[in-house]
Design an enzyme around this catalytic site. Structure first.
Site, PDB file in Angstrom:
ATOM      1  N   HIS A  99      48.359  35.376  67.468  1.00 14.42           N
ATOM      2  CA  HIS A  99      47.803  34.323  68.339  1.00 14.42           C
ATOM      3  C   HIS A  99      47.699  34.803  69.788  1.00 14.42           C
ATOM      4  CE1 HIS A  99      48.757  31.560  64.978  1.00 14.42           C
ATOM      5  NE2 HIS A  99      49.882  32.264  64.913  1.00 14.42           N
TER       6      HIS A  99
ATOM      7  N   SER B 157      31.027  48.382  89.921  1.00 16.55           N
ATOM      8  CA  SER B 157      30.235  47.186  90.208  1.00 16.55           C
ATOM      9  C   SER B 157      29.305  47.487  91.374  1.00 16.55           C
ATOM     10  CB  SER B 157      31.180  46.038  90.578  1.00 16.55           C
ATOM     11  OG  SER B 157      30.511  45.085  91.389  1.00 16.55           O
TER      12      SER B 157
END
Ligand code: ARG
Length: 465
Positions: free
Chosen positions: A157, A278
């Site tokens: 999970h 970026s």
């Protein structure tokens, strides 16, 4: 314009028909296979007396020349070359009058199925080799991790669950890839069937010998039913499924690397050569390869779904819809190949931050199961042990004391048990076969190495598949 079928037609094809109908832009990828198939066909025709030796040799010579012309880019394709089969035959016939006999006892229906089988057989092998290469990268990273004793939290999970050796984690992905190799070989086995001699759909009135053409092409088997032979694209679907499942595994690896490279996890640092920046934010280093591995899986699922949808309504036998098999197949092969190569580079160059992994794994709560198992060894029922430890965890989380202090003070556990909570101890305790502790992982490593070695032999055809 001279089409292959102009005899029956008074007028030529409309431009819109041609634009939709032509498959040359994508099926020229199979030119080698088409030529190889024609060589086998012509040899078989000679064996059964439908070609003279002279005719055979002039057609084989012309086929060699066409291959050279296409390879070198010299071949001039013309408007009537609707597909690679038409183009090769047209050019061979320009080079020798015997070319007009080349299509004896053959239809493009058996020809195209045979070509797709040949190219699929070859390219599956190439992809399987790349998977093996990536498995060896995972093995090398596992070895480094084993040597350094690195461990990390195992997750369920996406919550920290129990610590495992990092080598265990790398090999987990390696075993998934081993199933992919197996699936690819399975698809290759079903692809490895010759369909030459099925003709358009019904076989031939001529004394063809399908086993001979199959033999010339090194096929492992020969079709049994001409209708099925030209209508079957199961092997394309099998291959697409094997590639898609592989793509899904690469996607899951990608997703983990994305997480691991975040500041939040900080488990790995990506190499500059395998990450991007970026355009605006100077501090960024992005895991584009891993994201594309994740993204490309969607495209693969699309190809598999598309092919199955194309096939599902088709009556026997060949229908032109089936020309739609090639683009998804070829794109899936290319996509998987590119993704494998890039991920291979990304994984082999990343820097592992064993300290960060250990810090995350050493949370005492990760050892809660081990505490419960300690009680089980002392004779307590697991359900009761679960409750005892669960209560201590709750009290620790409530701030009463640290878990180690509570364990040490517990009448059921005590200071000996509290040692299980010390850094790096819990992971050592997982000793069962296939488990995440060092001894079990060392054992598993031997089986993984043997698996890669056996698969290498299977892929290269040196072992029974
Ligand atoms: N280009 C076709 C394909 O890819 C070849 C088979 C054409 N057969 C036919 N009967 N028109 O499927």
């Amino acid at each position: 314009m001279a089409t292959l079928w102009h005899g029956r037609f008074a007028g030529g094809p409309a431009e819109a028909l041609q634009a939709l109908n032509d498959s040359l832009p994508f099926d020229r990828r199979m030119y080698r296979e088409d030529i190889e198939g024609s060589r086998a066909h012509v040899r078989m025709l000679t064996d059964v007396g439908l070609f003279t030796i002279d005719e055979r040799d002039s057609v084989l010579g012309a086929l060699d020349q066409v291959e050279t012309e296409i390879e070198s880019g010299e071949m001039v394709f013309v408007a009537s070359d609707e597909d690679i089969h038409t183009a090769v035959e047209r050019r061979v016939t320009e080079l020798t009058p015997a070319g007009a006999k080349m299509h004896t006892g053959r239809s493009r229906n058996d020809q195209v199925a045979n070509d797709v089988r040949l190219i699929t057989r070859r390219e599956i092998t190439e992809v399987a080799e790349l998977v093996l290469r990536f498995q060896r990268v995972l093995l090398a990273r596992a070895d480094e991790a084993i040597e350094n004793g690195w461990y990390l939290p195992g997750y369920t999970h996406l919550q920290r669950a129990q610590p495992v050796m990092l080598g265990h984690h790398f090999m987990a992905h390696g075993w998934a890839l081993a199933r992919d190799v197996d699936r690819l070989l399975d698809a290759r086995r079903r692809t490895d069937v010759s369909v030459l001699g099925a003709g358009a759909l019904a076989g031939s009135s001529l004394p063809l010998d399908p086993e001979r053409s199959a033999g010339y092409l090194g096929f492992a088997a020969v079709f049994d039913n001409s209708l099925d032979a030209v209508a079957d694209r199961d092997f394309v679907a099998d291959t697409l499924y094997a590639l898609t499942m592989l793509g899904v595994h690469l996607s899951r690896i990608g997703e983990e690397l994305i997480l691991w490279a975040t500041d939040e996890f900080g488990f790995v640092t990506l190499d500059d050569g395998f990450s991007t920046g970026s355009s605006m934010m100077p501090q960024k280093k992005n895991p584009d390869i891993a994201e594309l591995a994740r993204g490309k899986a969607g495209r693969l699922v699309g190809h598999l779904t598309g092919l199955l949808t194309t096939m599902k309504g088709l009556p026997l036998t060949y229908n032109k819809d089936m020309q739609e098999d090639k683009e998804p197949l070829f794109d899936a092969l290319d996509t998987v190949r590119l993704t494998l190569l890039a991920l291979d580079g990304m994984v082999s160059t990343l820097t592992i931050r064993g300290d960060r992994m250990a810090a995350a794994a050493d949370s005492p709560y990760s050892a809660a199961t081990d505490l419960a198992e300690h009680l089980v060894v002392d004779g307590m029922a697991f359900r009761d042990a679960h409750a005892v430890v669960g209560e201590l965890v709750r009290r620790a989380l409530d701030g009463e004391a640290s878990l180690a202090q509570l364990v040490a003070a517990s009448p059921d556990l005590g200071s000996e048990a509290a040692k299980i909570l010390e850094p790096g101890v819990a992971v050592q305790r997982r000793t069962t076969r296939g488990g995440g502790g060092p001894a079990a992982v060392a054992d598993q490593r031997e089986r993984f190495v043997a698996c890669i070695r056996a698969d290498k032999a299977r892929v290269s055809g040196r072992a029974e598949i």
